[in-house]
Scaffold this motif. Structure first.
Motif, PDB file in Angstrom:
ATOM      1  N   MET A   1     -10.971  -1.964   1.176  1.00  0.00           N
ATOM      2  CA  MET A   1     -10.007  -0.938   1.559  1.00  0.00           C
ATOM      3  C   MET A   1     -10.616  -0.027   2.606  1.00  0.00           C
ATOM      4  SD  MET A   1      -8.074   0.030  -1.991  1.00  0.00           S
ATOM      5  CE  MET A   1      -6.703   0.822  -1.120  1.00  0.00           C
TER       6      MET A   1
ATOM      7  N   SER B   1      -5.863  -2.213   3.438  1.00  0.00           N
ATOM      8  CA  SER B   1      -6.659  -3.133   2.622  1.00  0.00           C
ATOM      9  C   SER B   1      -6.723  -4.473   3.344  1.00  0.00           C
ATOM     10  CB  SER B   1      -6.062  -3.303   1.224  1.00  0.00           C
ATOM     11  OG  SER B   1      -4.822  -3.997   1.280  1.00  0.00           O
TER      12      SER B   1
ATOM     13  N   ILE C   1       0.852  -1.187   0.000  1.00  0.00           N
ATOM     14  CA  ILE C   1       0.000   0.000   0.000  1.00  0.00           C
ATOM     15  C   ILE C   1       0.888   1.236   0.000  1.00  0.00           C
ATOM     16  CG2 ILE C   1      -1.666   1.351   1.311  1.00  0.00           C
ATOM     17  CD1 ILE C   1      -2.906  -1.201   2.255  1.00  0.00           C
TER      18      ILE C   1
ATOM     19  N   CYS D   1      -4.174   4.319   5.360  1.00  0.00           N
ATOM     20  CA  CYS D   1      -4.967   3.566   4.397  1.00  0.00           C
ATOM     21  C   CYS D   1      -4.655   2.089   4.614  1.00  0.00           C
ATOM     22  CB  CYS D   1      -4.615   3.993   2.979  1.00  0.00           C
ATOM     23  SG  CYS D   1      -5.530   3.130   1.688  1.00  0.00           S
TER      24      CYS D   1
ATOM     25  N   GLN E   1      -3.027   0.399  -3.836  1.00  0.00           N
ATOM     26  CA  GLN E   1      -2.537  -0.925  -3.439  1.00  0.00           C
ATOM     27  C   GLN E   1      -2.357  -1.792  -4.679  1.00  0.00           C
ATOM     28  OE1 GLN E   1      -4.678  -4.039  -3.195  1.00  0.00           O
ATOM     29  NE2 GLN E   1      -6.754  -3.181  -3.409  1.00  0.00           N
TER      30      GLN E   1
END
Lengths: 113, 113
Positions: free
Chosen positions: B32, B93, B4, B91, B25
């Motif tokens: 996500m 995922s 990411i 962020c 990503q």
């Protein structure tokens, strides 16, 4: 509402000792529970996952227990090293709840030589 | 494998300005997330996306918006930044199955003055 509690006070231990961190949760019935490590200025990194039908999980010097009756997970680091110093986060999750993985606030571990 | 990637790494922003934090990503994960992390409050979910084309609100969505035009990108926009949005933004995922392990980026440090 769902609540995750981790000891907000830092845990200070001497090198070579076993560190034990606690994660308690309420209003939850997690199918599994994850533990993450976070170093200062970095993103969390996955360490271990334990499922509801597992009492204990091991990975090298790490051991996690999961007591669904007590609604608690314990995270142990045996033979601790200064390099283990970090913040450790727990994240219980429902089986199909991929929408919102919620994390505890984390416990900071400091291992002194 | 990059995992990411977040950008910018850090930013100082004047209040009232618009800002977009980028997240990409390369793992082809469907889900996500955007979290913010503040001292004493831990990781709090802002918005999430279970798959391209869908988004949902997390715990603290006000003042933020997201879009998910494709699998790889999940930008977070602050329409009109306020000082309370000063934080570090992560962020993430999710790898499906295997307990839904979360992978995090390295964070974007945002200061709103």
């Amino acid at each position: 509402s769902q609540k995750i509690e981790q000891n907000s006070e830092a845990l200070n231990i001497q090198e070579g000792k076993t560190a034990t961190l606690t994660c308690n949760y309420t209003n939850y019935s997690p199918a599994y529970l994850q533990w993450y490590r976070q170093d200062p200025g970095r993103g969390p990194v996955f360490l271990l996952l334990i499922r509801e039908n597992e009492k204990e999980k091991r990975k090298e010097r790490l051991k996690v227990t999961f007591d669904t009756t007590l609604k608690q997970s314990l995270f142990h680091i045996t033979a601790s090293q200064p390099a283990d110093s970090a913040t450790y986060l727990c994240a219980p999750a429902a089986r199909y709840n991929t929408d919102k993985l919620i994390f505890g606030t984390g416990t900071r571990l400091q291992v002194f030589p | 494998i990059a995992g990411i990637t977040q950008a910018p790494t850090s930013q100082i922003l004047a209040a009232g300005r618009r800002m977009t934090l980028r997240c990409t990503q390369d793992m082809r994960h469907n889900a996500m997330y955007w979290y913010r992390q503040d001292l004493g409050l831990g990781l709090r979910l802002i918005h999430y996306s279970n798959t391209a084309g869908t988004t949902g609100k997390g715990e603290v969505p006000d003042g933020y918006s997201v879009s998910r035009a494709n699998t790889d990108d999940f930008p977070l926009t602050l329409a009109s930044a306020v000082p309370s949005q000063t934080s570090v933004y992560f962020c993430a995922s999710m790898r499906p199955l295997s307990g839904n392990t979360i992978y995090f980026g390295e964070g974007s440090w945002l200061t709103v003055v």
